[in-house]
Design a protein around this motif. Structure first.
Motif, PDB file in Angstrom:
ATOM      1  N   GLY A  89      -7.729 -61.699 -21.428  1.00 38.75           N
ATOM      2  CA  GLY A  89      -9.016 -62.259 -21.826  1.00 38.75           C
ATOM      3  C   GLY A  89      -9.591 -61.546 -23.029  1.00 38.75           C
ATOM      4  O   GLY A  89     -10.683 -60.974 -22.949  1.00 38.75           O
ATOM      5  N   GLY A  90      -8.896 -61.597 -24.156  1.00 38.89           N
ATOM      6  CA  GLY A  90      -9.306 -60.844 -25.338  1.00 38.89           C
ATOM      7  C   GLY A  90      -9.932 -61.672 -26.438  1.00 38.89           C
ATOM      8  O   GLY A  90     -10.009 -61.218 -27.584  1.00 38.89           O
ATOM      9  N   GLN A  91     -10.411 -62.866 -26.121  1.00 37.39           N
ATOM     10  CA  GLN A  91     -10.928 -63.752 -27.163  1.00 37.39           C
ATOM     11  C   GLN A  91     -12.125 -63.180 -27.906  1.00 37.39           C
ATOM     12  O   GLN A  91     -12.375 -63.526 -29.065  1.00 37.39           O
ATOM     13  CB  GLN A  91     -11.262 -65.125 -26.578  1.00 37.39           C
ATOM     14  CG  GLN A  91     -12.367 -65.152 -25.529  1.00 37.39           C
ATOM     15  CD  GLN A  91     -11.828 -65.014 -24.122  1.00 37.39           C
ATOM     16  OE1 GLN A  91     -10.914 -64.233 -23.885  1.00 37.39           O
ATOM     17  NE2 GLN A  91     -12.385 -65.761 -23.190  1.00 37.39           N
ATOM     18  N   SER A  92     -12.865 -62.271 -27.265  1.00 36.85           N
ATOM     19  CA  SER A  92     -14.038 -61.689 -27.925  1.00 36.85           C
ATOM     20  C   SER A  92     -13.664 -60.770 -29.082  1.00 36.85           C
ATOM     21  O   SER A  92     -14.540 -60.385 -29.883  1.00 36.85           O
ATOM     22  CB  SER A  92     -14.886 -60.912 -26.915  1.00 36.85           C
ATOM     23  OG  SER A  92     -14.171 -59.802 -26.395  1.00 36.85           O
ATOM     24  N   PHE A  93     -12.400 -60.432 -29.237  1.00 32.41           N
ATOM     25  CA  PHE A  93     -11.969 -59.564 -30.327  1.00 32.41           C
ATOM     26  C   PHE A  93     -11.632 -60.332 -31.603  1.00 32.41           C
ATOM     27  O   PHE A  93     -11.151 -59.740 -32.571  1.00 32.41           O
ATOM     28  CB  PHE A  93     -10.740 -58.744 -29.904  1.00 32.41           C
ATOM     29  CG  PHE A  93     -11.032 -57.690 -28.873  1.00 32.41           C
ATOM     30  CD1 PHE A  93     -11.884 -56.636 -29.152  1.00 32.41           C
ATOM     31  CD2 PHE A  93     -10.455 -57.762 -27.617  1.00 32.41           C
ATOM     32  CE1 PHE A  93     -12.151 -55.660 -28.210  1.00 32.41           C
ATOM     33  CE2 PHE A  93     -10.716 -56.800 -26.650  1.00 32.41           C
ATOM     34  CZ  PHE A  93     -11.575 -55.736 -26.940  1.00 32.41           C
ATOM     35  N   ILE A  94     -11.894 -61.636 -31.627  1.00 28.55           N
ATOM     36  CA  ILE A  94     -11.478 -62.434 -32.785  1.00 28.55           C
ATOM     37  C   ILE A  94     -12.159 -61.964 -34.076  1.00 28.55           C
ATOM     38  O   ILE A  94     -11.526 -61.930 -35.131  1.00 28.55           O
ATOM     39  CB  ILE A  94     -11.699 -63.944 -32.546  1.00 28.55           C
ATOM     40  CG1 ILE A  94     -11.091 -64.748 -33.700  1.00 28.55           C
ATOM     41  CG2 ILE A  94     -13.155 -64.272 -32.297  1.00 28.55           C
ATOM     42  CD1 ILE A  94     -11.040 -66.234 -33.446  1.00 28.55           C
ATOM     43  N   GLU A  95     -13.422 -61.557 -34.011  1.00 29.52           N
ATOM     44  CA  GLU A  95     -14.096 -61.130 -35.235  1.00 29.52           C
ATOM     45  C   GLU A  95     -13.558 -59.788 -35.729  1.00 29.52           C
ATOM     46  O   GLU A  95     -13.502 -59.545 -36.937  1.00 29.52           O
ATOM     47  CB  GLU A  95     -15.601 -61.087 -35.022  1.00 29.52           C
ATOM     48  CG  GLU A  95     -16.194 -62.485 -34.842  1.00 29.52           C
ATOM     49  CD  GLU A  95     -17.707 -62.497 -34.808  1.00 29.52           C
ATOM     50  OE1 GLU A  95     -18.337 -61.947 -35.741  1.00 29.52           O
ATOM     51  OE2 GLU A  95     -18.265 -63.065 -33.838  1.00 29.52           O
ATOM     52  N   GLN A  96     -13.146 -58.915 -34.798  1.00 32.74           N
ATOM     53  CA  GLN A  96     -12.489 -57.665 -35.219  1.00 32.74           C
ATOM     54  C   GLN A  96     -11.155 -57.965 -35.877  1.00 32.74           C
ATOM     55  O   GLN A  96     -10.743 -57.281 -36.819  1.00 32.74           O
ATOM     56  CB  GLN A  96     -12.296 -56.730 -34.030  1.00 32.74           C
ATOM     57  CG  GLN A  96     -13.582 -56.056 -33.562  1.00 32.74           C
ATOM     58  CD  GLN A  96     -14.255 -56.808 -32.432  1.00 32.74           C
ATOM     59  OE1 GLN A  96     -14.204 -58.030 -32.382  1.00 32.74           O
ATOM     60  NE2 GLN A  96     -14.877 -56.070 -31.530  1.00 32.74           N
ATOM     61  N   ALA A  97     -10.460 -58.999 -35.379  1.00 35.02           N
ATOM     62  CA  ALA A  97      -9.204 -59.415 -36.003  1.00 35.02           C
ATOM     63  C   ALA A  97      -9.458 -59.932 -37.423  1.00 35.02           C
ATOM     64  O   ALA A  97      -8.712 -59.612 -38.357  1.00 35.02           O
ATOM     65  CB  ALA A  97      -8.528 -60.482 -35.153  1.00 35.02           C
ATOM     66  N   VAL A  98     -10.518 -60.718 -37.589  1.00 37.26           N
ATOM     67  CA  VAL A  98     -10.889 -61.203 -38.922  1.00 37.26           C
ATOM     68  C   VAL A  98     -11.146 -60.028 -39.861  1.00 37.26           C
ATOM     69  O   VAL A  98     -10.701 -60.020 -41.014  1.00 37.26           O
ATOM     70  CB  VAL A  98     -12.139 -62.109 -38.842  1.00 37.26           C
ATOM     71  CG1 VAL A  98     -12.653 -62.432 -40.252  1.00 37.26           C
ATOM     72  CG2 VAL A  98     -11.828 -63.394 -38.089  1.00 37.26           C
ATOM     73  N   ALA A  99     -11.840 -59.014 -39.354  1.00 41.48           N
ATOM     74  CA  ALA A  99     -12.170 -57.845 -40.179  1.00 41.48           C
ATOM     75  C   ALA A  99     -10.926 -57.106 -40.657  1.00 41.48           C
ATOM     76  O   ALA A  99     -10.970 -56.409 -41.682  1.00 41.48           O
ATOM     77  CB  ALA A  99     -13.076 -56.896 -39.397  1.00 41.48           C
ATOM     78  N   GLU A 100      -9.818 -57.251 -39.924  1.00 39.87           N
ATOM     79  CA  GLU A 100      -8.563 -56.611 -40.320  1.00 39.87           C
ATOM     80  C   GLU A 100      -7.815 -57.414 -41.382  1.00 39.87           C
ATOM     81  O   GLU A 100      -6.784 -56.973 -41.894  1.00 39.87           O
ATOM     82  CB  GLU A 100      -7.662 -56.411 -39.103  1.00 39.87           C
ATOM     83  CG  GLU A 100      -8.207 -55.416 -38.093  1.00 39.87           C
ATOM     84  CD  GLU A 100      -8.357 -54.018 -38.657  1.00 39.87           C
ATOM     85  OE1 GLU A 100      -7.433 -53.561 -39.362  1.00 39.87           O
ATOM     86  OE2 GLU A 100      -9.401 -53.385 -38.397  1.00 39.87           O
ATOM     87  N   GLY A 101      -8.313 -58.610 -41.697  1.00 34.68           N
ATOM     88  CA  GLY A 101      -7.723 -59.415 -42.754  1.00 34.68           C
ATOM     89  C   GLY A 101      -6.434 -60.116 -42.381  1.00 34.68           C
ATOM     90  O   GLY A 101      -5.657 -60.505 -43.265  1.00 34.68           O
ATOM     91  N   VAL A 102      -6.185 -60.305 -41.087  1.00 38.31           N
ATOM     92  CA  VAL A 102      -4.940 -60.941 -40.661  1.00 38.31           C
ATOM     93  C   VAL A 102      -5.047 -62.458 -40.751  1.00 38.31           C
ATOM     94  O   VAL A 102      -6.143 -63.025 -40.823  1.00 38.31           O
ATOM     95  CB  VAL A 102      -4.562 -60.513 -39.233  1.00 38.31           C
ATOM     96  CG1 VAL A 102      -4.309 -59.015 -39.180  1.00 38.31           C
ATOM     97  CG2 VAL A 102      -5.627 -60.922 -38.224  1.00 38.31           C
TER      98      VAL A 102
END
Length: 251
Positions: A178-191
């Motif tokens: 259940g890691g969907q809340s990490f999507i903005e951190q993923a965006v911040a990594e530029g992936v």
């Protein structure tokens, strides 16, 4: 292997005491004998317990055990039945949640990277606990549709896919379960893309508006591999008879 000895080895291997969690990690239900036969699985469901009984297992090792934060402490209904089955058959229950997600070789994230053939894996250190969000890359760019096909083939479950734009995937971040809340951190990594198990309503809007491909590949499907790898490690290191039992769950 003695019950407490197995717990001590698991706690040390997974650094369980160092990770704040939503449940107790380690030995949750104590059986009445040493461990020779061990059944591993994703979740301590009645079906998994019944299978362990039929296999004459001494212990069960899971990712999702019992006694979650904010749930009722009463041992009634479904919980009573599960615990009674363990106690009546002398079976121990070991459970490791976040410690198993983040372990850098045996963890769910590490194992999912192997399954999907992701290279140059890195831990995103500022997201806690360290290891819960990781990133890497594919050796060659892959279209979103082909990546979705690969996920479906490897995990045996059709994923939910949301496009973030007209571009291929080279870099990727992921968090199993259940890691969907990490999507903005993923965006911040530029992936280019983010994979997790579940989806929330707002996740789709984030993917569309922030320009990142999103794949929800299933909570169960993304978290089969850590506990399976951990069991295989125990079989090799301690000569235990270990059997992974996959109780299907489409979620």
């Amino acid at each position: 292997m003695k019950i407490k000895e197995l717990e001590a080895q698991l706690n040390q291997l997974l650094s369980a005491e160092l990770i704040k969690d939503y449940c107790p990690n380690g030995l949750q239900i104590e059986g009445d004998r040493a461990v020779k036969k061990l059944v591993t699985g994703v979740t301590a469901t009645q079906a998994l317990i019944d299978k362990a009984v039929s296999l004459e297992a001494d212990a069960i090792l899971v990712h999702h055990g019992f006694f979650w934060k904010n749930e009722s402490a009463c041992i009634t209904g479904m919980k009573r039945k599960r615990i009674a089955a363990l106690l009546n058959n002398g079976i121990s229950l070991f459970a490791y949640h976040l410690p198993l997600d983040v372990h850098l070789s045996l963890g769910n994230n590490a194992q999912l990277a192997q399954v999907l053939e992701i290279a140059d894996v890195e831990t995103i250190e500022h997201v806690k606990p360290a290891g819960v969000l990781q990133k890497g890359r594919f050796t060659s760019p892959i279209s979103l549709s082909k990546l979705a096909q690969k996920v479906e083939t490897k995990l045996a479950r059709k994923p939910l896919v949301e496009s973030g734009g007209e571009f291929d995937v080279q870099t990727i971040a992921w968090c199993t379960g259940g890691g969907q809340s990490f999507i903005e951190q993923a965006v911040a990594e530029g992936v280019d893309a983010f994979i997790t198990g579940e989806v929330s309503e707002q996740t789709i809007h984030v993917a569309r508006e922030m320009g990142i491909h999103f794949i929800a590949a299933g909570h169960h499907a993304t978290e089969r591999y850590g506990v399976k790898a951990l069991g295989e490690y125990l079989a090799k290191e301690y000569h235990l008879d270990v059997e992974f039992v996959d109780i299907n769950n489409p979620a």
